[in-house]
Design a protein around this motif. Structure first.
Motif, PDB file in Angstrom:
ATOM      1  N   SER A  47       0.798  -1.228   0.000  1.00 27.79           N
ATOM      2  CA  SER A  47       0.000   0.000   0.000  1.00 27.79           C
ATOM      3  C   SER A  47       0.830   1.277   0.000  1.00 27.79           C
ATOM      4  O   SER A  47       0.263   2.368   0.054  1.00 27.79           O
ATOM      5  CB  SER A  47      -0.932   0.018   1.215  1.00 27.79           C
ATOM      6  N   SER A 103      -0.084   4.040  -2.760  1.00 29.07           N
ATOM      7  CA  SER A 103      -1.339   4.753  -2.541  1.00 29.07           C
ATOM      8  C   SER A 103      -1.278   5.588  -1.273  1.00 29.07           C
ATOM      9  O   SER A 103      -1.893   6.662  -1.200  1.00 29.07           O
ATOM     10  CB  SER A 103      -2.508   3.768  -2.494  1.00 29.07           C
ATOM     11  N   ASN A 146      -2.623  -1.204   8.643  1.00 25.23           N
ATOM     12  CA  ASN A 146      -1.979  -2.380   8.040  1.00 25.23           C
ATOM     13  C   ASN A 146      -1.465  -3.326   9.119  1.00 25.23           C
ATOM     14  O   ASN A 146      -1.620  -4.547   9.025  1.00 25.23           O
ATOM     15  CB  ASN A 146      -0.822  -1.947   7.143  1.00 25.23           C
ATOM     16  N   THR A 167      -2.585  -5.811   2.716  1.00 27.30           N
ATOM     17  CA  THR A 167      -2.074  -4.572   2.125  1.00 27.30           C
ATOM     18  C   THR A 167      -2.560  -4.364   0.702  1.00 27.30           C
ATOM     19  O   THR A 167      -2.582  -3.224   0.216  1.00 27.30           O
ATOM     20  CB  THR A 167      -0.532  -4.532   2.167  1.00 27.30           C
ATOM     21  N   THR A 170      -5.778  -2.577   1.515  1.00 26.59           N
ATOM     22  CA  THR A 170      -5.582  -1.181   1.919  1.00 26.59           C
ATOM     23  C   THR A 170      -5.006  -0.340   0.784  1.00 26.59           C
ATOM     24  O   THR A 170      -5.228   0.869   0.740  1.00 26.59           O
ATOM     25  CB  THR A 170      -4.663  -1.093   3.161  1.00 26.59           C
ATOM     26  N   LEU A 171      -4.280  -0.971  -0.125  1.00 21.84           N
ATOM     27  CA  LEU A 171      -3.845  -0.252  -1.334  1.00 21.84           C
ATOM     28  C   LEU A 171      -5.057   0.360  -2.031  1.00 21.84           C
ATOM     29  O   LEU A 171      -5.052   1.543  -2.394  1.00 21.84           O
ATOM     30  CB  LEU A 171      -3.108  -1.211  -2.264  1.00 21.84           C
TER      31      LEU A 171
END
Length: 323
Positions: A64, A67, A104, A119, A122-123
């Motif tokens: 992530s 981003s 994360n 991740t 969450t990205l």
């Protein structure tokens, strides 16, 4: 011979790359100005990669960071438009990076979701948040304080060359300071030794009294802040912020760490080795750009070099009986 290739194959490859571009670009490549330019170009990647090293030391990774870098940049940009001071906006953006890293860490170390899955999710989340915060627009022009953009356009003068000042960009200085900080933490502190212990054998570390969950959480938080710093550095360099500016950071940061791992003992992530990986990628990109090689071709060549370096290391390890 196998051990020699395992330890020095990447460094030999880097030397070959430098020699190639020196021959092909004799008037521009080996100049002090070009190397200072390279140092500035790789400064954001350096910060992202060396802080990514902290997570990879424990055997995890973070998809992530790109981003998160974008989100931190647009958060600062939006706050600038609302009249926040530079220092307040930057602190808020760093807090966003810290919060993202903690999320994360909770998903991976507390809930137990695999790092790739957590991740990757969450990205997407942080990327969407960057578009929501910015409204999908680029923030630039008068909305960005001049002092914020001036940071990336100035530096530390340390002499003259051919009657022209030699200036080390502040972005490079910041990257070197952060690299030195992470190096000190990982190599010279109990905290760093415990992270390496987790990466070696998490269960053995837990039985030895190491707070594995807490340390994994802190490692992700560290990487989140590093991603935010990288995003702010990029925003300063281009004097703007947009929700996609960190898109390519994740892959190159992980690639830099893996390149560095090819020259370390037992393939461990190490900060200085990661820095060497960053330099390889930066020099390659700079040289190919000067040769006007198409960007898509550059991506293919970078991928091939990473595969070659890792393959040489793996074959060398296999030949001398290492796993």
């Amino acid at each position: 011979m196998a051990g020699f290739l395992r330890h020095y194959g990447t460094l030999i490859g880097m030397a070959a790359i430098v020699l190639f571009f020196w021959i092909m670009l004799p008037d521009t490549f080996m100049t002090a100005r070009n190397w200072l330019n390279i140092s500035q170009q790789i400064s954001m990647l350096t910060v992202a990669a060396v802080t990514m090293t902290v997570v990879m030391v424990i055997g995890d990774f973070d998809l992530s960071v790109g981003s998160m870098a974008s989100l931190a940049g647009v958060v600062a940009g939006i706050l600038f438009t609302q009249g926040w001071s530079v220092s307040s906006a930057l602190l808020a953006a760093l807090a966003v990076g810290l919060a993202g890293g903690l999320i994360n860490g909770v998903l991976v170390s507390v809930i137990g979701i695999l790092p790739f899955v957590a991740t990757l999710a969450t990205l997407t989340m942080y990327s969407g948040a960057a578009f929501i915060v910015s409204g999908g627009k680029t923030i630039f022009g008068r909305d960005i304080p001049q002092s914020f953009g001036d940071f990336a356009r100035s530096g530390l003068q340390f002499g003259t060359l051919a009657d022209k000042p030699v200036v080390l960009p502040w972005l490079t200085v910041l990257a070197l300071v952060i690299t030195a900080l992470v190096l000190t933490i990982l190599e010279l502190t109990t905290y760093g030794r415990r992270l390496y212990a987790i990466g070696g054998n998490a269960e053995a570390a837990r039985l030895a009294g190491v707070p594995v969950t807490l340390l994994r959480l802190s490692a992700y938080a560290f990487t989140g802040v590093g991603a935010a710093v990288a995003g702010l550095m990029y925003a300063s360099r281009v004097a703007s912020a947009n929700p996609t500016q960190g898109a390519g950071l994740m892959l190159t940061a992980i690639a830099a760490v893996f390149l560095g791992m090819t020259v370390t003992r037992h393939g461990q992530p190490k900060v200085l080795a990661t820095l060497a990986g960053v330099v390889v990628l930066g020099v390659l990109d700079n040289g190919l750009t000067q040769m006007q090689v198409d960007s898509y071709v550059r991506e293919v060549l970078v991928g091939l070099i990473i595969v070659l370096a890792v393959s040489i290391s793996a074959l060398g390890r296999k030949a001398i009986g290492l796993r």
